[in-house]
Design a protein around this motif. Sequence first.
Motif, PDB file in Angstrom:
ATOM      1  N   PHE A 266       0.746  -1.154   0.221  1.00 60.12           N
ATOM      2  CA  PHE A 266       0.071  -0.067   0.092  1.00 60.12           C
ATOM      3  C   PHE A 266       0.995   1.064   0.128  1.00 60.12           C
ATOM      4  O   PHE A 266       1.907   1.073   0.628  1.00 60.12           O
ATOM      5  N   ILE A 268       2.127   4.355   1.267  1.00 52.81           N
ATOM      6  CA  ILE A 268       1.990   4.964   2.551  1.00 52.81           C
ATOM      7  C   ILE A 268       1.467   6.720   2.600  1.00 52.81           C
ATOM      8  O   ILE A 268       0.998   6.964   3.356  1.00 52.81           O
ATOM      9  N   TYR A 271      -2.152   6.679   1.843  1.00 53.75           N
ATOM     10  CA  TYR A 271      -2.562   6.361   3.398  1.00 53.75           C
ATOM     11  C   TYR A 271      -2.790   7.364   4.348  1.00 53.75           C
ATOM     12  O   TYR A 271      -3.708   7.748   4.817  1.00 53.75           O
ATOM     13  N   ASP A 272      -1.549   8.239   4.372  1.00 50.96           N
ATOM     14  CA  ASP A 272      -1.480   9.472   5.144  1.00 50.96           C
ATOM     15  C   ASP A 272      -2.585  10.472   4.874  1.00 50.96           C
ATOM     16  O   ASP A 272      -3.165  11.033   5.597  1.00 50.96           O
TER      17      ASP A 272
END
Lengths: 430, 78
Positions: A266, A268, A271-272
């Motif tokens: 994934f 990151i 994601y953040d």
Amino acid sequence: MKKSSHIYSVTEISDYIRNMFDQDYFLGNLSVCGEISGVSRPSSGHLYFDLKDQNNLIRVTFFGFSRRADLTALNLKNGDKVVVTGRVSVYTKNSVYQLNAKDISLDGEGEMYKKYLEIKAALEESGMFDPMYKKPLPRFVRKLGVVTSAKGRAIGDIQTAVSQRNPYVQIVLYPSLVQGEGAVETIVRGIETLDRYGVDVIIVGRGGGSMEDLFCFNAVEIAKAIFACNTPVVSAVGHEDDHLISDEVADHRSATPSLAVTDTVFDIYEYDDMLDDFLKDMKEGIGRRLNNASQSADYMEEKLKEKSPGKMLQRKRERVDDSMAVLTSRMKSIISSKHSRIARFSHLDERMRNVFESKKARAGVLAEKLDGVSPLRRMASGYAFVSDEKGRGIRTPESVKKGDKLRLALKGGFIHARVEKTEIINEDKK
Amino acid sequence: MSEKKSNKKEISIDEISLEDALSMLEEILDEMDDEDITLEDSLKKYEFGVKLVKKCRDEIDRAQKRLIELNPETGEEE
């Protein structure tokens, strides 16, 4: 040149030559490699083609080819590189030597492809490729197992892709051979070792190469190891166009090792961003709700204020004031309207005088008329008004009888008389 | 529905997986958009959501990793 002492027939010489070929041990059983051209499949079921290399060609005849199901499955076509096994003999009818084939196999890559198809068919039959066995890839991979060469390009590509997408992912490498002898065994061991070690997903693969280089990924042993692995396995061998058994049996196939990282790890940074968005959306949501609540509170406060005794008193006072204002204004308007009516009557005197004068004049006329019809006037001309004792007017002779007292009113007084006789004059007879 | 909500509160935030945490966050956002939710409930959900976001951030070990190469013979880290 001198004519020989014996003259042979064509058949004799043809038979001789054919016999020479047939008796030759070498020509009796040999395998020849070359490329197929001019392939023809007549209805007889035989197969004819030319087998050629850069310089030469040899005619190939395969009698009863259509009965060989194992060979018809190869779908031989022009350009295929094959190995033909058979014997060379002579076809005397037109003096042609040809290779009478007993067997044909695909040469090199063709052979490997055929093997690949065989393995694929067998494993497919066993159900190993069934989608029901495919494990889903975890959404958040934190430990990434890799089975590949420690020296190959694949591990470098994987490390680069991971560092770009998510540098916090731990790569655990089992260094295996990826081609040639021992490759299959080390790949199998790598899958088993990483499965025990504990990673979120295992990428098995290598960079591009020839079909021969990649061929070990078609091994049944590797397929079985992938199938038995409890950890999800991604097969990433060679390039987009390379298809291997490991691709079929794995839980996911990626075209290259780099793409395997894209498919499994994934991002990151995304994601953040996603978490930031969650926070932002929640803050906006709660802000909106607080704002609504505050507006409701303001509204309620306003409502309450309106119901307070002070406000109600004030409102009543305002209503009294309003009524007073209305009253005053109406009174003013009534007064003003009366004023204007009074003004309209300012000529009343004159009009009344006129009316009075006209009435007076009319009274004069009427008095004169009245005077004309007055009984007193008649009496003045000698007429008398006859009435009985009680003052009731006597108009006809029938209304009195002899002896009745009468009173005759004349100008200047009365005469009291008694009826002597009545005489009725019938007016109709006159 | 109310039972489901009360069950959720009983789960410790440490026991929630990342996948579940993200699903819960999506659910919370949907619920907060609901017109019928009370202000008190939406404040509770907001607080829980903030905790979930923090958990999702903390779950990721933000240390740079070095490649671990296993010994092909022993299967152990080298």
